[in-house]
Design an enzyme around this catalytic site. Structure first.
Site, PDB file in Angstrom:
ATOM      1  CG  HIS A 122      -2.040  -0.862   1.249  1.00  0.00           C
ATOM      2  ND1 HIS A 122      -1.922  -2.231   1.335  1.00  0.00           N
ATOM      3  CD2 HIS A 122      -3.377  -0.597   1.191  1.00  0.00           C
ATOM      4  CE1 HIS A 122      -3.134  -2.775   1.337  1.00  0.00           C
ATOM      5  NE2 HIS A 122      -4.031  -1.807   1.238  1.00  0.00           N
ATOM      6  CG  ASN A 153       4.182  -4.164   2.661  1.00  0.00           C
ATOM      7  OD1 ASN A 153       3.699  -3.056   2.826  1.00  0.00           O
ATOM      8  ND2 ASN A 153       3.438  -5.258   2.554  1.00  0.00           N
ATOM      9  CG  ASP A 252      16.246  20.399  -0.654  1.00  0.00           C
ATOM     10  OD1 ASP A 252      15.181  20.785  -1.180  1.00  0.00           O
ATOM     11  OD2 ASP A 252      16.986  21.150   0.019  1.00  0.00           O
ATOM     12  CD  GLN A 271       8.195  24.564  -1.528  1.00  0.00           C
ATOM     13  OE1 GLN A 271       8.786  23.697  -2.151  1.00  0.00           O
ATOM     14  NE2 GLN A 271       7.359  25.398  -2.107  1.00  0.00           N
ATOM     15  CD  GLU A 275      10.969  21.377  -0.316  1.00  0.00           C
ATOM     16  OE1 GLU A 275      11.834  21.597  -1.206  1.00  0.00           O
ATOM     17  OE2 GLU A 275       9.750  21.387  -0.538  1.00  0.00           O
TER      18      GLU A 275
END
Length: 284
Positions: A122, A153, A252, A271, A275
């Site tokens: 998922h 997972n 980034d 940002q 980032e």
């Protein structure tokens, strides 16, 4: 990401949120629920246009995603998670092809991963959508799946998903954007680049960005340089550790690897700070 691509991504995000296709198309563009799940941006400027098969926007009540027809999996999936999305619905386990894809496109089947050595992993987790059975069923559409190494997972990725949900009991809400990139991973049956007779690409890496906010309104504008942002990039193989914290990276770096503008709706100055930072917060 270069300035031109960032500007395109921001423009396409605004176009999508306004409910207008960025290209001429006869395809209807579902827009009713875009604002919630694309509040922080549309990372690739995806649009609902069958002439854009490698970056096709699917907007569902439960999440939004960019689908790559030729890889048989999403580029990325984005969703909002707060307490209102959680309830008592049980896990439906009804994996099914997605009927909302354009006519004529190959439909990845519930059986497409059988015997491959990879889980139907998922992107938007089942446990993030338990308000109703219908909400939970939506997470089992095959357009929400990526071929994921079982250890990744079931352990590393699952531990991060569980940790993300802990914020809901603390008066917080989260935005999650995740996806995969590259080609070639190692599952329980060894290394593979594709499954389902070449129709589904096995990614080399799985990534996720989690933005944590106190419950409130106007969420994109409330993201500040103090907001906790978790960015994780894991190898898609059977040898990785179960502690997701060791795979933390910067937004980034994920943008550089994928070409996306992950938080395009967040003010540019914010940002720039967020980032470039690797999260150092707790992992459990």
């Amino acid at each position: 990401m270069n300035a031109l691509l960032k500007e395109w991504s921001r423009w396409a995000s605004l176009v999508a949120l306004a409910g207008v296709s960025a290209c001429s198309s006869s395809d209807p563009t579902p827009t009713a629920n875009l604002p919630e799940h694309l509040t922080l941006g549309n990372p690739s400027g995806a649009i609902t246009d069958s002439k854009q098969p490698t970056n096709y926007l699917l907007s569902k009540r439960q999440y939004a995603l960019s689908y790559h027809r030729d890889q048989g999996k999403p580029n990325w999936v984005s969703w909002h998670l707060d307490a209102s999305w959680r309830g008592s619905a049980t896990r439906q386990d009804n994996f099914t092809p997605d009927p909302s894809l354009p006519a004529g496109w190959y439909q990845v089947q519930a059986s497409s991963y059988t015997g491959s050595g990879f889980d139907r992993g998922h992107n938007c987790p089942s446990a993030d959508r338990t308000k109703t059975a219908a909400d939970n069923s939506a997470t089992f559409l095959m357009t929400n799946m990526m071929p994921q190494a079982p250890r990744n997972n079931q352990q590393t990725w699952a531990n991060l998903e569980d940790y993300t949900r802990t914020f809901l009991s603390k008066g917080q809400e989260v935005y999650v954007i995740c996806g995969s990139y590259g080609k070639g991973g190692t599952g329980s049956n060894g290394f593979k680049t594709t499954i389902d007779q070449g129709r589904v690409t096995v990614p080399a890496r799985c990534w996720k960005v989690v933005v944590i906010l106190p419950v409130g309104d106007n969420d994109a504008s409330r993201v500040t340089t103090s907001t906790r942002v978790i960015a994780v990039d894991t190898p898609n193989d059977t040898s990785l550790g179960t502690n997701w914290g060791q795979y933390r990276t910067t937004v980034d770096a994920i943008e550089a690897a994928t070409g996306y503008d992950v938080l395009s709706a967040v003010p540019a100055a914010v940002q720039q700070v967020l980032e470039s930072r690797i999260d150092e917060g707790p992992v459990s």
